[in-house]
Write a protein that holds these residues in place. Sequence first.
Motif, PDB file in Angstrom:
ATOM      1  N   TYR A  22       0.819  -1.209   0.000  1.00  0.00           N
ATOM      2  CA  TYR A  22       0.000   0.000   0.000  1.00  0.00           C
ATOM      3  C   TYR A  22       0.853   1.259   0.000  1.00  0.00           C
ATOM      4  CZ  TYR A  22      -4.254  -2.734   0.865  1.00  0.00           C
ATOM      5  OH  TYR A  22      -5.313  -3.599   0.752  1.00  0.00           O
ATOM      6  N   SER A  23       2.110   1.130   0.442  1.00  0.00           N
ATOM      7  CA  SER A  23       3.006   2.283   0.539  1.00  0.00           C
ATOM      8  C   SER A  23       3.963   2.382  -0.649  1.00  0.00           C
ATOM      9  CB  SER A  23       3.816   2.201   1.840  1.00  0.00           C
ATOM     10  OG  SER A  23       2.975   2.084   2.963  1.00  0.00           O
ATOM     11  N   LEU A  24       3.710   1.627  -1.701  1.00  0.00           N
ATOM     12  CA  LEU A  24       4.585   1.686  -2.875  1.00  0.00           C
ATOM     13  C   LEU A  24       4.709   3.122  -3.388  1.00  0.00           C
ATOM     14  CD1 LEU A  24       3.467  -1.468  -4.907  1.00  0.00           C
ATOM     15  CD2 LEU A  24       5.725  -1.065  -3.909  1.00  0.00           C
ATOM     16  N   PRO A  25       5.858   3.478  -3.947  1.00  0.00           N
ATOM     17  CA  PRO A  25       6.042   4.856  -4.424  1.00  0.00           C
ATOM     18  C   PRO A  25       5.105   5.197  -5.577  1.00  0.00           C
ATOM     19  CG  PRO A  25       7.831   3.433  -5.178  1.00  0.00           C
ATOM     20  CD  PRO A  25       7.048   2.633  -4.193  1.00  0.00           C
ATOM     21  N   GLU A  26       4.641   6.420  -5.578  1.00  0.00           N
ATOM     22  CA  GLU A  26       3.830   6.908  -6.684  1.00  0.00           C
ATOM     23  C   GLU A  26       4.744   7.331  -7.836  1.00  0.00           C
ATOM     24  OE1 GLU A  26       1.299  10.013  -5.289  1.00  0.00           O
ATOM     25  OE2 GLU A  26       0.107   8.686  -4.009  1.00  0.00           O
ATOM     26  N   LEU A  27       4.286   7.092  -9.049  1.00  0.00           N
ATOM     27  CA  LEU A  27       5.047   7.513 -10.227  1.00  0.00           C
ATOM     28  C   LEU A  27       5.178   9.027 -10.211  1.00  0.00           C
ATOM     29  CD1 LEU A  27       6.408   6.784 -12.924  1.00  0.00           C
ATOM     30  CD2 LEU A  27       4.157   6.997 -14.014  1.00  0.00           C
ATOM     31  N   GLU A  28       6.403   9.489 -10.293  1.00  0.00           N
ATOM     32  CA  GLU A  28       6.653  10.927 -10.219  1.00  0.00           C
ATOM     33  C   GLU A  28       6.056  11.659 -11.419  1.00  0.00           C
ATOM     34  OE1 GLU A  28       9.934   9.168 -12.705  1.00  0.00           O
ATOM     35  OE2 GLU A  28       8.876   8.600 -10.866  1.00  0.00           O
ATOM     36  N   ALA A  29       5.928  12.966 -11.276  1.00  0.00           N
ATOM     37  CA  ALA A  29       5.432  13.782 -12.387  1.00  0.00           C
ATOM     38  C   ALA A  29       6.448  13.727 -13.522  1.00  0.00           C
ATOM     39  CB  ALA A  29       5.214  15.213 -11.927  1.00  0.00           C
ATOM     40  N   CYS A  30       6.043  13.148 -14.634  1.00  0.00           N
ATOM     41  CA  CYS A  30       6.936  13.008 -15.784  1.00  0.00           C
ATOM     42  C   CYS A  30       6.084  12.766 -17.021  1.00  0.00           C
ATOM     43  CB  CYS A  30       7.917  11.851 -15.578  1.00  0.00           C
ATOM     44  SG  CYS A  30       7.118  10.245 -15.343  1.00  0.00           S
ATOM     45  N   THR A  31       6.730  12.640 -18.153  1.00  0.00           N
ATOM     46  CA  THR A  31       6.003  12.410 -19.401  1.00  0.00           C
ATOM     47  C   THR A  31       5.204  11.115 -19.343  1.00  0.00           C
ATOM     48  OG1 THR A  31       7.704  13.590 -20.666  1.00  0.00           O
ATOM     49  CG2 THR A  31       6.229  12.144 -21.900  1.00  0.00           C
ATOM     50  N   ALA A  32       5.792  10.086 -18.743  1.00  0.00           N
ATOM     51  CA  ALA A  32       5.104   8.799 -18.654  1.00  0.00           C
ATOM     52  C   ALA A  32       3.813   8.928 -17.855  1.00  0.00           C
ATOM     53  CB  ALA A  32       6.021   7.763 -18.006  1.00  0.00           C
TER      54      ALA A  32
END
Length: 338
Positions: free
Chosen positions: A186-196
Motif C-alpha cells: 500500500y506504501s509503494l512509491p507513486e510515479l513521479e510527475a513526468c512524461t510517462a
Amino acid sequence: MGLLYDLSTKYKTLSIVGMAKNAGKTTALNYLIEEADDEGIRLGITSTGRDGETQDLVTGTEKPKVFLYEDTIVSVPTQLYDLADAGLEIIKKSEYRTSIGDLLLCRVADSGYVQIAGPVATVHTKKMCQEMFDMGCQLILIDGAIDRKSIASPETSDAIILSTGAVLSRNLKKVIEDTAHIVELYSLPELEACTARQLITEHMDEDKIMVIKKDRADILDLTTGLGSSRFIDEAIDDDTDYVYIPGAFTNSVIADINPAKLKRVNFVLKDPTKIFINQMDFGQLRKKKFKVSVMKNIEVAAVTVNPIAPSGYSFDHQVLRDAMQKALPDIPVIDVRI
C-alpha cells in the motif's frame, strides 16, 4: 486525546479494511465510534455493503453489532430501517438504490444498534460522504462490508485503518509478515510527475496495457496482463521505460518476460490493490531489482489487531500488539479487544 481525535485532524474520510473475514473489522469500527463519542466528534457512518447484522451472512458466525450514538449520521436501506434498535430520524431519501432498498440518510435520535449499508460504486460513496459533510459531519467512517480489498482503493477515502489478527494464521510470525507485506504494498512509491505519468493519465480510461517509450505510449490490444506475459515481453524494446498494467498484477503477468527487461523496466499500476503477489515472491522480485510504482498509493493511518480467532485459538494480547508495532514502527497499532 485518543487515536481518532488525532486522525480526525489529518483526514476527513477513513475506510476500515479487514485483511480477512473475522479480522476484527466491526470490532474496530465500534471502538472508533465509541472513541468519537468520547471526543465529541460528530461521525458519518456508511458502508460498501451491509454490516451490523448479528450473524455473518456468509460464514454463519456471530458478529459484533454496530452501536451508534445520538446525532450520528448513517446510511440505512429501507428494508433495514425498521430493524434498527436505535431511534432513527430520516433526513432524506438518497438517489442510491441497493438490493435491499433505497438508501436513507438518517440521524440517530436515540443511541442503539443499527444495520448499516451504503452504495457499492466508489463514485456514489464519495457523493454520499459529501452529503454527510453538508449535514455537519466532522469525520466519516466507511465500513468495507462486501469486498474487503477493493474498499482500500485510494479513490474511496483519504486513508485506511487496516484490521488484522489471529484469523490469518496460527503462526504469529506469519500474521506479522503478511500484514507488514500489505502495508508495504500500500506504501509503494507513486510515479513521479513526468512524461510517462502524463501519457498514462491521458489514456487510462481506455483500460489497456501501455508500453511507454520516451515521449509516446504504445497501447496494446490487451485489457489484462493475465495470460499476456509473452505479448508484453515482445512489446518491450530498448526504448521502453515503463509498462502500465491496468488490472490485476500477478506472477503470471511477468512470468515470460526476459529477466533483463524486468530489471530495467518500471512497471506502473493504478493502485496497490491490483497486486496479488505473496510476501515471499514479492521479496524475491525485489532482490532481482524489480521496480514497480503506482499512480496513487494508499495511506495506512492505523492498524488494529485482534488476537482471537473464531475457531478458538488466540495469541497473547500484548505479544501480538508489540510484535506488530515493532514491524510497523511508523503506524499506530491498536488492540481493539482491550
